[in-house]
Design an enzyme around this catalytic site. Sequence first.
Site, PDB file in Angstrom:
ATOM      1  N   GLU A   1       7.419   2.022   4.353  1.00  0.00           N
ATOM      2  CA  GLU A   1       7.660   0.910   3.605  1.00  0.00           C
ATOM      3  C   GLU A   1       8.925   1.112   2.498  1.00  0.00           C
ATOM      4  O   GLU A   1       8.784   2.094   1.797  1.00  0.00           O
ATOM      5  CB  GLU A   1       6.413   0.602   2.771  1.00  0.00           C
ATOM      6  CG  GLU A   1       5.304   0.094   3.490  1.00  0.00           C
ATOM      7  CD  GLU A   1       4.068  -0.517   2.687  1.00  0.00           C
ATOM      8  OE1 GLU A   1       3.693  -0.133   1.780  1.00  0.00           O
ATOM      9  OE2 GLU A   1       3.332  -1.497   3.603  1.00  0.00           O
TER      10      GLU A   1
ATOM     11  N   GLY B   1      -4.328   2.007   1.874  1.00  0.00           N
ATOM     12  CA  GLY B   1      -5.846   2.320   1.296  1.00  0.00           C
ATOM     13  C   GLY B   1      -6.094   3.617   1.788  1.00  0.00           C
ATOM     14  O   GLY B   1      -5.376   4.599   2.067  1.00  0.00           O
ATOM     15  N   SER B   2      -7.417   3.872   1.943  1.00  0.00           N
ATOM     16  CA  SER B   2      -8.092   5.391   2.230  1.00  0.00           C
ATOM     17  C   SER B   2      -7.925   5.666   3.544  1.00  0.00           C
ATOM     18  O   SER B   2      -7.826   4.968   4.577  1.00  0.00           O
ATOM     19  CB  SER B   2      -9.307   5.367   1.759  1.00  0.00           C
ATOM     20  OG  SER B   2     -10.257   4.529   2.508  1.00  0.00           O
TER      21      SER B   2
ATOM     22  N   ASN C   1      -5.252   0.199  -6.712  1.00  0.00           N
ATOM     23  CA  ASN C   1      -4.603   1.124  -7.560  1.00  0.00           C
ATOM     24  C   ASN C   1      -3.145   0.576  -8.250  1.00  0.00           C
ATOM     25  O   ASN C   1      -2.742   0.756  -9.497  1.00  0.00           O
ATOM     26  CB  ASN C   1      -4.402   2.656  -7.121  1.00  0.00           C
ATOM     27  CG  ASN C   1      -3.569   2.719  -6.000  1.00  0.00           C
ATOM     28  OD1 ASN C   1      -3.392   1.688  -5.281  1.00  0.00           O
ATOM     29  ND2 ASN C   1      -3.180   3.803  -5.823  1.00  0.00           N
TER      30      ASN C   1
ATOM     31  N   CYS D   1      -1.747   7.666  -4.632  1.00  0.00           N
ATOM     32  CA  CYS D   1      -1.726   8.297  -3.204  1.00  0.00           C
ATOM     33  C   CYS D   1      -0.738   9.610  -3.689  1.00  0.00           C
ATOM     34  O   CYS D   1      -0.872  10.482  -3.003  1.00  0.00           O
ATOM     35  CB  CYS D   1      -1.432   7.345  -2.339  1.00  0.00           C
ATOM     36  SG  CYS D   1       0.281   6.537  -2.482  1.00  0.00           S
TER      37      CYS D   1
ATOM     38  N   GLU E   1      -0.519   2.971   5.309  1.00  0.00           N
ATOM     39  CA  GLU E   1      -0.229   3.918   4.164  1.00  0.00           C
ATOM     40  C   GLU E   1      -1.322   4.531   3.739  1.00  0.00           C
ATOM     41  O   GLU E   1      -2.254   3.807   2.998  1.00  0.00           O
ATOM     42  CB  GLU E   1       0.736   3.080   3.193  1.00  0.00           C
ATOM     43  CG  GLU E   1       1.696   2.371   3.505  1.00  0.00           C
ATOM     44  CD  GLU E   1       2.928   3.355   3.683  1.00  0.00           C
ATOM     45  OE1 GLU E   1       2.684   4.523   3.045  1.00  0.00           O
ATOM     46  OE2 GLU E   1       4.028   3.382   4.258  1.00  0.00           O
TER      47      GLU E   1
HETATM   48  P1  NAD Z   1     -10.040   1.496   0.369  1.00  0.00           P
HETATM   49  O1  NAD Z   1      -9.704   2.255   1.700  1.00  0.00           O
HETATM   50  O2  NAD Z   1     -11.386   1.694  -0.108  1.00  0.00           O
HETATM   51  O3  NAD Z   1      -9.373   0.033   0.368  1.00  0.00           O
HETATM   52  C1  NAD Z   1      -8.120  -0.513   0.563  1.00  0.00           C
HETATM   53  C2  NAD Z   1      -8.347  -1.896   0.932  1.00  0.00           C
HETATM   54  O4  NAD Z   1      -8.873  -1.856   2.152  1.00  0.00           O
HETATM   55  C3  NAD Z   1      -9.010  -2.930  -0.030  1.00  0.00           C
HETATM   56  O5  NAD Z   1      -8.528  -4.151   0.038  1.00  0.00           O
HETATM   57  C4  NAD Z   1     -10.542  -2.748   0.720  1.00  0.00           C
HETATM   58  O6  NAD Z   1     -11.145  -4.239   0.555  1.00  0.00           O
HETATM   59  C5  NAD Z   1     -10.128  -2.815   2.073  1.00  0.00           C
HETATM   60  N1  NAD Z   1     -11.025  -2.361   3.128  1.00  0.00           N
HETATM   61  C6  NAD Z   1     -12.039  -1.594   2.781  1.00  0.00           C
HETATM   62  N2  NAD Z   1     -12.992  -1.391   3.849  1.00  0.00           N
HETATM   63  C7  NAD Z   1     -12.393  -2.354   4.874  1.00  0.00           C
HETATM   64  C8  NAD Z   1     -12.976  -2.736   6.179  1.00  0.00           C
HETATM   65  N3  NAD Z   1     -13.823  -1.993   6.743  1.00  0.00           N
HETATM   66  N4  NAD Z   1     -11.888  -3.437   6.611  1.00  0.00           N
HETATM   67  C9  NAD Z   1     -11.021  -3.937   6.207  1.00  0.00           C
HETATM   68  N5  NAD Z   1     -10.423  -3.797   4.935  1.00  0.00           N
HETATM   69  C10 NAD Z   1     -11.360  -2.924   4.286  1.00  0.00           C
HETATM   70  O7  NAD Z   1      -8.817   2.344  -0.746  1.00  0.00           O
HETATM   71  P2  NAD Z   1      -8.899   2.038  -2.215  1.00  0.00           P
HETATM   72  O8  NAD Z   1      -9.943   2.560  -2.747  1.00  0.00           O
HETATM   73  O9  NAD Z   1      -8.669   0.502  -2.549  1.00  0.00           O
HETATM   74  O10 NAD Z   1      -7.630   2.511  -2.795  1.00  0.00           O
HETATM   75  C11 NAD Z   1      -7.352   4.091  -2.880  1.00  0.00           C
HETATM   76  C12 NAD Z   1      -6.861   4.743  -1.565  1.00  0.00           C
HETATM   77  O11 NAD Z   1      -5.543   4.259  -1.166  1.00  0.00           O
HETATM   78  C13 NAD Z   1      -6.653   6.034  -1.795  1.00  0.00           C
HETATM   79  O12 NAD Z   1      -6.892   6.827  -0.686  1.00  0.00           O
HETATM   80  C14 NAD Z   1      -4.955   6.119  -1.987  1.00  0.00           C
HETATM   81  O13 NAD Z   1      -4.441   7.539  -1.760  1.00  0.00           O
HETATM   82  C15 NAD Z   1      -4.673   4.985  -0.852  1.00  0.00           C
HETATM   83  N6  NAD Z   1      -3.211   4.691  -1.321  1.00  0.00           N
HETATM   84  C16 NAD Z   1      -2.110   4.835  -0.561  1.00  0.00           C
HETATM   85  C17 NAD Z   1      -1.001   4.582  -0.815  1.00  0.00           C
HETATM   86  C18 NAD Z   1       0.159   4.783   0.197  1.00  0.00           C
HETATM   87  O14 NAD Z   1       1.379   4.174   0.167  1.00  0.00           O
HETATM   88  N7  NAD Z   1       0.270   5.833   1.077  1.00  0.00           N
HETATM   89  C19 NAD Z   1      -0.660   3.656  -1.781  1.00  0.00           C
HETATM   90  C20 NAD Z   1      -1.709   3.550  -2.836  1.00  0.00           C
HETATM   91  C21 NAD Z   1      -3.115   3.752  -2.404  1.00  0.00           C
END
Ligand code: NAD
Length: 488
Positions: A469, A239-240, A162, A295, A261
């Site tokens: 961060e 990520g999520s 994102n 997020c 995060e």
């Molecule tokens: P996601 O969790 O699907 O993926 C994030 C990253 O993790 C990607 O690079 C993905 O390829 C990798 N990934 C997925 N499964 C994995 C595994 N089993 N092992 C290792 N890596 C893996 O999230 P997304 O859809 O890319 O991003 C959206 C999410 O990120 C939302 O939940 C959002 O709230 C969160 N987010 C949080 C912040 C924060 O600072 N708190 C900032 C931006 C996004």
Amino acid sequence: MALATDEQAVIDAVPKRLFIGGEWRDAAAGGTIAVEDPATGETLCEVADAQPEDAMAALDAACAAQAGWAAHPPRERGEILRRGFEELTGRADELALLMTLEMGKTIKESKAEIAYAAEFLRWFAEQAVRIDGRYSVAPNGAGRLLTMKGPVGPCLLITPWNFPMAMGTRKVGPAVAAGCTMVIKPAKLTPLSMLALADILDRAGLPPGVINVISAKSAGGSTGPLIEDGRLRKLSFTGSTAVGKKLIEQSASQVLNTSMELGGNAPFLVFEDADLDAAVEGALLAKMRNIGEACTAANRFHVAESLEHEFAERLAQRLGALKLGRGTEEGVDVGPLVDADTREKVSELVGDAVDRGANVLVGGSQVDGAGYFFQPTVLEGVTPDARLLKEEIFGPVAPVTGFGSEEDAIAAANDTEYGLVAYVFTRDLQRALRVCEGLETGMIGLNQGMVSNPAAPFGGVKQSGIGREGGYEGIEEYLETKYVAINL
Ligand code: NAD
């Protein structure tokens, strides 16, 4: 549809291979991943698809470079970051276009992200020379206590789609400043910005092996073996929450230092004493920044009952006036969602809320045709059991509900397993402080719809994460403390 000449040029300029040990190379099995334009659904280009052996080669390179990099003068580490900042800033137009093509947001928003991303490099360029320790007299006066800080060691950095550049620099900046080497795995939907960043930092003088980038279709397949490898010392993930939990579990085997995060479910509180104009303006930003795919996006609007309808109507007017389209087009305010699955989830959540009795004031549907567009939407009278009050929407949908007392507002805001950010609109100073103290979140926007700032500690509590961060705290995530007991 053929890309415009400038679009093709920025795509062509990005290296599409893996960056390992200072060299660009193909994936071991020769495979590639298609990168799509979410506004058209068409393929922009292909990038290398790393296999586990490529990921291991990247970790080998990071480990080989670690000792030399840790010994590198902090000033020079900072100056490399500073050159990275200058380069990102100087090439903002071209990098913004690249980001819009792979992620969908408007050029204006991509430019704002490039500026935000560059600021992390500048901030941590300044922090590189401010890593210090302590020397003190033991309480019994008999000995001396020396406390020193050093880089945690080789890191694995995993970033989401994102904010493809800023989520990278927010980790790379402090890691480089602290003297850590790293393997970065960007999201497969948006690998181009990170590949461009690696190229920029390589040209800025980062020694081979300090930064290694592996794009991969199988995220778990490529990074899993690294997390199990005792040479890796740190995992920083954005990520999520669902994936974060899996990674925390996996990290237990080596007791890996982790920073997380994760997702959010931000409440946006408007009290009856709020400046309503400012609240509507703040809501527009908190909801629509990044097409709602943030997020920090306001996920639910809790408004004092006396203002609920007026607030919802005014927000609906503003959201209804926004123009949807490909982010590259002049006058467009809102780009497409990133892919079909993301749009499907948004549709499902809106459908669920409407089935339970919510009223659609504006929008409510996906847009037919190419790309993954969803209309900016305001829902009123959302019932407490609606899924979108509990789950991350990640789209341009604003559910509005009313509250009676201040206590009810705080209780509603905290009724979630997430705790990343909240927004509070009130002109009463005492109430503002009471509410800020009562909210279970890592960050609060007080009378403003955005909190992100490289000089501030970004992060969440509860299931929104571990660690911070940016700010002074950001570099600490990449440093270990060592203490020496001195016998005098
Ligand atoms: P996601 O969790 O699907 O993926 C994030 C990253 O993790 C990607 O690079 C993905 O390829 C990798 N990934 C997925 N499964 C994995 C595994 N089993 N092992 C290792 N890596 C893996 O999230 P997304 O859809 O890319 O991003 C959206 C999410 O990120 C939302 O939940 C959002 O709230 C969160 N987010 C949080 C912040 C924060 O600072 N708190 C900032 C931006 C996004």
